[in-house]
Design a protein around this motif. Structure first.
Motif, PDB file in Angstrom:
ATOM      1  N   UNK A 123       0.826  -1.207   0.000  1.00 58.10           N
ATOM      2  CA  UNK A 123       0.000   0.000   0.000  1.00 58.10           C
ATOM      3  C   UNK A 123       0.865   1.265   0.000  1.00 58.10           C
ATOM      4  N   UNK A 124       1.887   1.260   0.861  1.00 54.40           N
ATOM      5  CA  UNK A 124       2.783   2.420   0.926  1.00 54.40           C
ATOM      6  C   UNK A 124       3.558   2.576  -0.382  1.00 54.40           C
ATOM      7  N   UNK A 125       3.938   1.448  -0.954  1.00 49.74           N
ATOM      8  CA  UNK A 125       4.671   1.479  -2.224  1.00 49.74           C
ATOM      9  C   UNK A 125       3.809   2.111  -3.309  1.00 49.74           C
ATOM     10  N   UNK A 126       2.533   1.729  -3.348  1.00 48.59           N
ATOM     11  CA  UNK A 126       1.649   2.258  -4.387  1.00 48.59           C
ATOM     12  C   UNK A 126       1.393   3.744  -4.215  1.00 48.59           C
ATOM     13  N   UNK A 127       1.340   4.205  -2.971  1.00 48.04           N
ATOM     14  CA  UNK A 127       1.179   5.650  -2.736  1.00 48.04           C
ATOM     15  C   UNK A 127       2.337   6.410  -3.373  1.00 48.04           C
ATOM     16  N   UNK A 128       3.562   5.892  -3.146  1.00 50.49           N
ATOM     17  CA  UNK A 128       4.749   6.564  -3.696  1.00 50.49           C
ATOM     18  C   UNK A 128       4.806   6.455  -5.225  1.00 50.49           C
ATOM     19  N   UNK A 129       4.476   5.280  -5.744  1.00 47.42           N
ATOM     20  CA  UNK A 129       4.517   5.087  -7.195  1.00 47.42           C
ATOM     21  C   UNK A 129       3.474   5.951  -7.908  1.00 47.42           C
ATOM     22  N   UNK A 158       4.911  12.548 -13.639  1.00 45.88           N
ATOM     23  CA  UNK A 158       5.348  12.322 -15.013  1.00 45.88           C
ATOM     24  C   UNK A 158       6.416  11.271 -15.214  1.00 45.88           C
ATOM     25  N   UNK A 159       6.746  10.491 -14.195  1.00 46.17           N
ATOM     26  CA  UNK A 159       7.814   9.500 -14.319  1.00 46.17           C
ATOM     27  C   UNK A 159       7.262   8.261 -15.034  1.00 46.17           C
ATOM     28  N   UNK A 160       7.770   7.992 -16.248  1.00 46.44           N
ATOM     29  CA  UNK A 160       7.210   6.951 -17.090  1.00 46.44           C
ATOM     30  C   UNK A 160       7.306   5.563 -16.458  1.00 46.44           C
ATOM     31  N   UNK A 161       8.442   5.240 -15.852  1.00 48.40           N
ATOM     32  CA  UNK A 161       8.615   3.922 -15.235  1.00 48.40           C
ATOM     33  C   UNK A 161       7.604   3.717 -14.112  1.00 48.40           C
TER      34      UNK A 161
END
Length: 409
Positions: A382-388, A395-398
């Motif tokens: 969940x925390x990872x998805x917030x940051x991603x 605008x970060x494509x990756x």
């Protein structure tokens, strides 16, 4: 009555003959001047003014002869006499203004040019010369600009006018007006490489990188081969990710201009790194460190290159990362590069600690992406998805790709 008439007629005849005699002497003097016999001409003009001190043209032409003999003070004296008897003689004011300019008598020259403009309001040369003089007086620079504008309105063909107007507009951050004036200067002097260089800076400031690059290349082709032109073009190639061209220009700066500029070596090193030329990148970053050992950038960039070379170079990599952070403890990129290193070494706790510091110092799409990647490896989905998602929004494509792969809708 008849006697009186005869006497009057005789006086008129004698007067006419006298006048013709002066004119003959004057014409003879002009011929001597034309034949570059200036000393003889001076003597003849002297005869004229001795007979008639109001003969202003003789004073003027004798002044020009004195100038040919480098007798400036005598020339000035004659011009003063000329303007005493003929107060609206434009050519004398212009010539005296030029003499005053040569003698650095700025105010006197301006007064003479004022008279020229009063007598002939469309005299382009007078506006141009007065502008030059106003530029020497800081509080009169705006007056200089007005004179340049007037010369331009009168359709001057003097490229200097348009260049100075362009510089004025550039200083005022009026980019379009600056470019328009550089355009006019280039129309008049299409082979002047410096003009293309100056216009390129305005294109760059207007974010028209393609036009800026074109102008820089033209400037260099037209022999404006100075280091500023190569430096600007190299940096723009770098910005446009045309790395081979950037390397060529940086190399010219290093080899031909013997540049010892820290940023040049760092930038060329980044180009080599991007092109996977690791050895060349390390060499450039090392040279940058030799030039300036107190900056962090070359250290953490070299650390990343050492990391690419595998396990045997890991001690050198971590040493460089640590040194960069020691030098600049508030450098977000230094913590980011070390966090990426720890992430790839699967040292996720250390990586998270570094990326948190990086985000705190400077939030960016890249820092949020890597924080998301580290949290994902730590099973904190969940925390990872917030940051991603935050990185993707920036605008970060990756990050956009990762969000679609691992994050629930």
């Amino acid at each position: 009555m008849k006697v009186f008439f005869l006497i009057s007629s005789l006086q008129i005849l004698l007067s006419t003959l006298f006048s013709q005699t002066i004119n003959d002497i004057f014409e003879e003097a002009l011929i001597l001047k034309k034949n570059k016999k200036f000393t003889e001409a001076i003597a003849k003009f002297g005869e004229v003014v001795k007979k008639d001190k109001f003969y202003h043209e003789a004073w003027y032409h004798r002044a020009t002869c004195y100038l040919e003999l480098n007798k400036t003070e005598l020339a000035l004296n004659d011009l003063n006499q000329c303007l005493t008897v003929k107060k609206d003689f434009l050519d004398a004011y212009m010539l005296r203004a030029n003499l005053n300019i040569k003698q650095n008598k700025i105010q006197e020259a301006i007064l003479d040019l004022n008279q020229v403009i009063r007598l002939k309001p469309n005299n382009i040369e007078a506006y141009e010369k007065r502008a030059e003089l106003y530029f020497t007086i800081p509080e009169k620079n705006i007056n200089a600009f007005y004179d340049l504008q007037k010369a331009a309105e009168l359709k001057t063909n003097n490229d200097w006018v348009y260049i100075e107007m362009a510089k004025y507009f550039a200083n005022k951050n009026k980019i379009n007006e600056a470019i328009q004036n550089y355009n006019k200067a280039i129309e008049l002097k299409p082979n002047n490489g410096e003009y293309y260089f100056l216009r390129s800076i305005q294109y760059k400031n207007n974010n028209d990188i393609s036009s800026a690059l074109k102008d820089l290349s033209t400037a260099i082709e037209k022999d404006f081969k100075n280091k500023e032109a190569y430096f600007e073009r190299a940096n723009l190639y770098f910005e446009k990710r045309i790395y081979d061209n950037a390397i060529n220009d940086y190399t010219i700066l290093i080899n031909q201009f013997r540049s010892k500029n820290y940023e040049i070596y760092v930038s060329r090193g980044i180009c080599y790194s991007t092109l996977n030329k690791t050895a060349e990148a390390i060499k450039d970053f090392s040279k940058a460190i030799t030039i300036n050992q107190s900056k962090a950038t070359a250290y953490y960039l070299r650390g990343s290159e050492y990391h690419k070379l595998g396990k045997t170079k890991e001690p050198l990599a971590i040493k460089d990362f640590n040194k960069a952070i020691e030098l600049e403890p508030n450098n977000a990129d230094a913590y980011l590069k070390r966090a990426i290193y720890y992430l790839e070494k699967q040292k996720y706790t250390e990586a998270l600690e570094d990326i948190n510091k990086s985000v705190k110092i400077k939030s960016s799409s890249e820092t949020h992406f890597y924080k998301g990647a580290i949290l994902y490896e730590l099973k904190k989905l969940n925390e990872a998805c917030v940051e991603l998602k935050k990185s993707a929004q920036m605008g970060y494509e990756a990050a956009k790709k990762k969000v679609n792969e691992i994050c629930p809708n």
